[in-house]
Design an enzyme around this catalytic site. Structure first.
Site, PDB file in Angstrom:
ATOM      1  N   HIS A 121       0.837  -1.206   0.000  1.00  0.00           N
ATOM      2  CA  HIS A 121       0.000   0.000   0.000  1.00  0.00           C
ATOM      3  C   HIS A 121       0.869   1.254   0.000  1.00  0.00           C
ATOM      4  O   HIS A 121       0.532   2.247  -0.641  1.00  0.00           O
ATOM      5  CB  HIS A 121      -0.934   0.003   1.213  1.00  0.00           C
ATOM      6  CG  HIS A 121      -2.152  -0.841   1.040  1.00  0.00           C
ATOM      7  ND1 HIS A 121      -2.109  -2.212   1.033  1.00  0.00           N
ATOM      8  CD2 HIS A 121      -3.459  -0.498   0.846  1.00  0.00           C
ATOM      9  CE1 HIS A 121      -3.343  -2.687   0.862  1.00  0.00           C
ATOM     10  NE2 HIS A 121      -4.176  -1.664   0.746  1.00  0.00           N
ATOM     11  N   HIS A 163       1.759  -3.471   9.361  1.00  0.00           N
ATOM     12  CA  HIS A 163       3.179  -3.418   9.057  1.00  0.00           C
ATOM     13  C   HIS A 163       3.978  -2.805  10.187  1.00  0.00           C
ATOM     14  O   HIS A 163       3.456  -2.035  11.005  1.00  0.00           O
ATOM     15  CB  HIS A 163       3.426  -2.567   7.793  1.00  0.00           C
ATOM     16  CG  HIS A 163       2.878  -3.163   6.543  1.00  0.00           C
ATOM     17  ND1 HIS A 163       3.510  -4.161   5.846  1.00  0.00           N
ATOM     18  CD2 HIS A 163       1.740  -2.883   5.859  1.00  0.00           C
ATOM     19  CE1 HIS A 163       2.788  -4.479   4.778  1.00  0.00           C
ATOM     20  NE2 HIS A 163       1.704  -3.721   4.776  1.00  0.00           N
TER      21      HIS A 163
END
Length: 208
Positions: A121, A163
């Site tokens: 992303h 993440h």
């Protein structure tokens, strides 16, 4: 049959990754102490979907055969495919696991999505921002919204627990490198028209 040996991680890299895990967890704990993080999760999820590869690919392919802007949509398609390949190969090679506290509720995940480095992303958000600011500039009024959106996507990856910080930083760097590659590979309007007509056999914008 011999057991598969576990891949050895260099000590310097292991220390870096361990520090990254601690830094990310400390950052999340600090944010939770000051803000009701769970109340904003639906906003982070919206940002996640807004930068997911599937909607972007669907929009690009739709635009390619709907609007007479071959330079825009052909180059955007090349950029997205380049990003998908680079992120997938890098994730398969690094095989870093996502944070232990990640909730497995990602929108349309694929097999390599179980790995954490780099943040796809983040790569896509930065690539898209540079694409529409520098490579195919849109109205100047969109500069701040594009920058704000891309940075919000990057930060939300950590706040969602998807993440570690290093995954996002790596994604930002890769996204910038992808934008540089696209600048070198850029297809002119005439080249894009030629490629689309060659692949499709006819002009998709013809009124005939």
């Amino acid at each position: 049959m011999a057991e598969k040996t576990k891949r050895e991680i260099p000590s310097a890299l292991k220390r870096t990754l361990d520090f990254d895990v601690k830094l990310t967890k400390d950052f999340l704990d600090a944010v939770k102490d000051k803000f009701p993080l769970q109340n904003y999760r639906h906003h982070y999820k919206f940002l996640e979907i807004s930068c997911h590869g599937v909607p972007w690919l669907a929009f690009t392919i739709f635009g390619l055969y709907t609007f007479d802007k071959p330079e825009l949509f052909t180059n955007l398609l090349v950029a997205l495919l380049l990003d998908i390949v680079i992120v997938a190969v890098t994730k398969a090679f690094t095989r870093r696991r996502r944070p232990a506290y990640n909730v497995n509720d990602m929108f349309m995940s694929m097999s390599v999505d179980k790995f954490s480095f780099p943040s796809g992303h983040a790569t896509r958000a930065i690539l898209a921002a540079v694409f529409f600011i520098k490579l195919y500039p849109l109205s100047g009024i969109l500069f701040l919204p594009l920058v704000g959106w891309s940075l919000a996507v990057c930060v939300s990856r950590v706040l969602l627990g998807r993440h570690h910080i290093l995954d996002v930083v790596g994604g930002i760097v890769i996204g910038l490198l992808e934008a540089f590659v696209m600048n070198q590979l850029w297809l002119s309007d005439s080249s894009a028209r030629y490629i689309i007509q060659a692949l499709g056999g006819e002009d998709p914008w013809s009124s005939a």
